[in-house]
Design a protein around this motif. Structure first.
Motif, PDB file in Angstrom:
ATOM      1  N   ILE A  64    -114.881  44.144 101.483  1.00 42.81           N
ATOM      2  CA  ILE A  64    -114.701  43.876 100.296  1.00 42.81           C
ATOM      3  C   ILE A  64    -114.421  45.515  99.298  1.00 42.81           C
ATOM      4  O   ILE A  64    -112.684  44.772  98.624  1.00 42.81           O
ATOM      5  N   GLY A  65    -114.781  46.119  99.623  1.00 48.89           N
ATOM      6  CA  GLY A  65    -114.606  47.316  98.972  1.00 48.89           C
ATOM      7  C   GLY A  65    -113.396  48.017  99.411  1.00 48.89           C
ATOM      8  O   GLY A  65    -112.743  48.806  98.624  1.00 48.89           O
ATOM      9  N   TYR A  85    -123.726  43.257 103.748  1.00 52.20           N
ATOM     10  CA  TYR A  85    -123.574  44.494 103.690  1.00 52.20           C
ATOM     11  C   TYR A  85    -122.290  44.502 104.251  1.00 52.20           C
ATOM     12  O   TYR A  85    -121.647  45.391 103.504  1.00 52.20           O
ATOM     13  N   ALA A  86    -121.807  44.324 105.704  1.00 53.25           N
ATOM     14  CA  ALA A  86    -120.617  44.746 106.224  1.00 53.25           C
ATOM     15  C   ALA A  86    -119.606  43.998 105.446  1.00 53.25           C
ATOM     16  O   ALA A  86    -118.218  44.577 104.936  1.00 53.25           O
ATOM     17  N   ILE A  87    -119.395  42.251 104.881  1.00 48.10           N
ATOM     18  CA  ILE A  87    -118.333  41.710 104.125  1.00 48.10           C
ATOM     19  C   ILE A  87    -118.620  42.852 102.724  1.00 48.10           C
ATOM     20  O   ILE A  87    -117.122  43.108 102.476  1.00 48.10           O
ATOM     21  N   ALA A 140    -105.763  48.398  97.677  1.00 46.47           N
ATOM     22  CA  ALA A 140    -105.215  47.185  96.662  1.00 46.47           C
ATOM     23  C   ALA A 140    -104.963  48.199  95.216  1.00 46.47           C
ATOM     24  O   ALA A 140    -104.197  47.780  94.888  1.00 46.47           O
ATOM     25  N   LYS A 141    -106.027  48.535  94.961  1.00 43.93           N
ATOM     26  CA  LYS A 141    -106.600  49.444  93.115  1.00 43.93           C
ATOM     27  C   LYS A 141    -106.379  50.562  93.088  1.00 43.93           C
ATOM     28  O   LYS A 141    -105.900  50.574  92.233  1.00 43.93           O
TER      29      LYS A 141
END
Length: 178
Positions: free
Chosen positions: A150-151, A144-146, A157-158
């Motif tokens: 990523i989120g 969940y931390a990963i 970035a987007k």
């Protein structure tokens, strides 16, 4: 994840004596003073000592009695997650979507995003118990931390900054960039 990874599980004499009278203490004596570094290893040892049915029956009591962990670190981690979620993507997501989608599809798009959000929330609640029992506490929370990292990287970035821009300016910016 770190708090659970550094936890140990030891059924010492004090933990065994603190169990209720109906607990199979004599069968658990075989595990006395053994140190387990994983909740999965400890639960597997319980199943070997007691059998699957009895191990499931007493699992919560025995894990609580045997666990030696930094509970303050785990509590702080959970509270930090809840507080950061509550002031960021949790409520802000709905405002952001109302700004990002063009007027002509806004209602449908927000409904669809809401459906996707609730579907993933349902799936997480459905899969979470399975993850804990098959992957263990530390790996589950690490996953969940990963996903959270990523989120965050995706958002940085987007997702465009919408502060101080009108809906029309945002629509021009987003339509132009596609």
């Amino acid at each position: 994840a770190y708090g659970f990874k550094t936890a140990t599980y030891i059924l010492d004499d004090g933990a065994l004596n603190g169990l209720s009278n109906d607990a199979p203490i004599e069968k658990l004596r075989a595990l006395e003073d053994q140190t387990f570094t994983s909740d999965l290893d400890f639960k597997a040892a319980l199943s070997n000592a007691l059998g699957d049915d009895k191990a499931k029956q007493y699992e919560a009591i025995l894990v609580t009695a045997a666990a030696k962990m930094n509970s303050v670190l785990i509590l702080c981690g959970i509270l930090l997650f809840v507080s950061f979620y509550a002031v960021s993507i949790g409520p802000v997501m709905w405002v952001l979507f109302s700004e990002l989608f063009p007027n002509r599809i806004r209602g449908l798009a927000i409904s669809f995003v809401g459906l996707v959000n609730l579907t993933f929330a349902f799936l997480v609640q459905l899969v979470f118990p399975w993850q804990l029992s098959n992957l263990g506490n530390s790996l589950t929370f690490l996953l969940y931390a990963i996903f959270a990292i990523i989120g965050l990287l995706f958002i940085v970035a987007k997702v465009p900054e919408t502060k101080g821009k009108s809906l029309e300016e945002l629509e021009k910016l987003l339509v132009k960039s596609t």
